[in-house]
Write a protein that holds these residues in place. Sequence first.
Motif, PDB file in Angstrom:
ATOM      1  N   LEU A 192       0.389   5.656 -12.820  1.00  0.00           N
ATOM      2  CA  LEU A 192      -1.054   5.803 -12.744  1.00  0.00           C
ATOM      3  C   LEU A 192      -1.384   7.124 -13.426  1.00  0.00           C
ATOM      4  CD1 LEU A 192      -3.372   5.105  -9.745  1.00  0.00           C
ATOM      5  CD2 LEU A 192      -3.554   7.272 -10.956  1.00  0.00           C
ATOM      6  N   TRP A 240      -1.680  14.532  -4.085  1.00  0.00           N
ATOM      7  CA  TRP A 240      -1.331  14.108  -5.435  1.00  0.00           C
ATOM      8  C   TRP A 240      -0.212  14.986  -5.996  1.00  0.00           C
ATOM      9  CZ3 TRP A 240      -3.153   9.598  -6.644  1.00  0.00           C
ATOM     10  CH2 TRP A 240      -4.403   9.186  -6.184  1.00  0.00           C
ATOM     11  N   VAL A 297      -2.648  -2.159 -10.220  1.00  0.00           N
ATOM     12  CA  VAL A 297      -3.136  -1.269  -9.168  1.00  0.00           C
ATOM     13  C   VAL A 297      -4.484  -1.831  -8.740  1.00  0.00           C
ATOM     14  CG1 VAL A 297      -3.981   1.037  -8.623  1.00  0.00           C
ATOM     15  CG2 VAL A 297      -1.902   0.766  -9.995  1.00  0.00           C
ATOM     16  N   THR A 335       0.854  -1.183   0.000  1.00  0.00           N
ATOM     17  CA  THR A 335       0.000   0.000   0.000  1.00  0.00           C
ATOM     18  C   THR A 335       0.893   1.237   0.000  1.00  0.00           C
ATOM     19  OG1 THR A 335      -1.847  -1.062   1.135  1.00  0.00           O
ATOM     20  CG2 THR A 335      -1.740   1.333   1.240  1.00  0.00           C
ATOM     21  N   GLU A 392      -6.473  -1.029  -6.051  1.00  0.00           N
ATOM     22  CA  GLU A 392      -7.507  -0.099  -5.580  1.00  0.00           C
ATOM     23  C   GLU A 392      -6.861   1.225  -5.216  1.00  0.00           C
ATOM     24  OE1 GLU A 392     -11.213  -1.416  -3.209  1.00  0.00           O
ATOM     25  OE2 GLU A 392      -9.918  -0.504  -1.675  1.00  0.00           O
ATOM     26  N   VAL A 393      -7.623   2.310  -5.410  1.00  0.00           N
ATOM     27  CA  VAL A 393      -7.196   3.651  -5.020  1.00  0.00           C
ATOM     28  C   VAL A 393      -8.251   4.203  -4.076  1.00  0.00           C
ATOM     29  CG1 VAL A 393      -6.647   5.988  -5.792  1.00  0.00           C
ATOM     30  CG2 VAL A 393      -6.002   4.023  -7.218  1.00  0.00           C
ATOM     31  N   ILE A 429      -3.004   3.679  -2.133  1.00  0.00           N
ATOM     32  CA  ILE A 429      -3.023   2.969  -3.412  1.00  0.00           C
ATOM     33  C   ILE A 429      -2.508   1.551  -3.172  1.00  0.00           C
ATOM     34  CG2 ILE A 429      -2.209   2.945  -5.803  1.00  0.00           C
ATOM     35  CD1 ILE A 429      -1.691   5.942  -5.544  1.00  0.00           C
TER      36      ILE A 429
END
Length: 343
Positions: free
Chosen positions: A112, A65, A81, A59, A83-84, A131
């Motif tokens: 991503l 961001w 990936v 994770t 899950e976000v 993430i």
Amino acid sequence: MSLVMTSPPAAEPVTVADIKAHLRIDDSDEDILLASLLLTSRMHIETALSLALITQSWTLRLDRWPRGRSLELPLAPLRAVDEVRVKDASGAANVVSAESYLVDLAARPARLVWNNVVPPAPQVPAGGIEIDLSAGFGADGESVPAPLKHAILNHGVGTAIRMLQQSVGVTVDGEIGPETLGAIGARNVVDLIEVYADIRRARYRALPHFWRFGRGWLKRVDATLALGKSWAATDGIIRGLMEPAQNAKGETTMSDTSTTVTTDDSAKWWAQSKTLWGTVITAAATVLPLLAPTIGVSLPADVIQTFGDQAITAAQAVTGLIGTALAIYGRFTASSVLSIRKS
């Protein structure tokens, strides 16, 4: 930014049988120690190259961001990936729709990329973005490229042995034999530890990131040197540890014993064993960082931001390598059996 392992690899790229064949070891007395050394070696290679060899889950946590439309992902080879999530003001993690972003696995590093949308902003000051990543070459050692498996054998355990051989001035071949054992037994322990520390310092200074992390690395060498000297003083081992006849054969006085636990007054207390402490240090450096997140223990975000996640990970790998060297040294210089201390 922090990177936390959530699911460790189910297997190691190299087996204990592989390393025994590499080191020409026939018995099974040191299988547990060898397994811990392999774990240290694998983590050292993964840290140095930012790789995940066997499939594992992580994770990635961010405060915010980055600018632009993409985020570089720090593990390779990235598989997915999963899950976000972004946290709202109450701290609840909301899943971001997978249709909002693309995962560019072909890029190096993988990225991503937002799909023409503005990424949702976290509403908490730290750790508001999570993430979930999957990375690795495959589920078992067969999927790992052969050069990387050779690196585990030769750079991890082999490096510790080669530095020890360099310290005592014998042929540096990465294999413990009569020549190496004889040279170790003939050396003053404190002098040997000091020479080993000097070789370790020179190795650090040759690394490309020494300008950034070197001060911390050298402090750890100094701390380990001081601790090693204190143990040597406690044991009273300021001379060679093996008799001349045993040096010639590459044997220790432990060969005449049939048990590792005794109450003999001449035996050594278990807490004075360098092999045991080396194994404990190795385990602490490699296992605790993996188990801590599962019980809710993790480094504060401000500590990670100050020192850098890569520096912390490198420190864990360095500590593991030091523990490995201490365990190898203790194993091959032991002069008495362990005992349970009498009250």
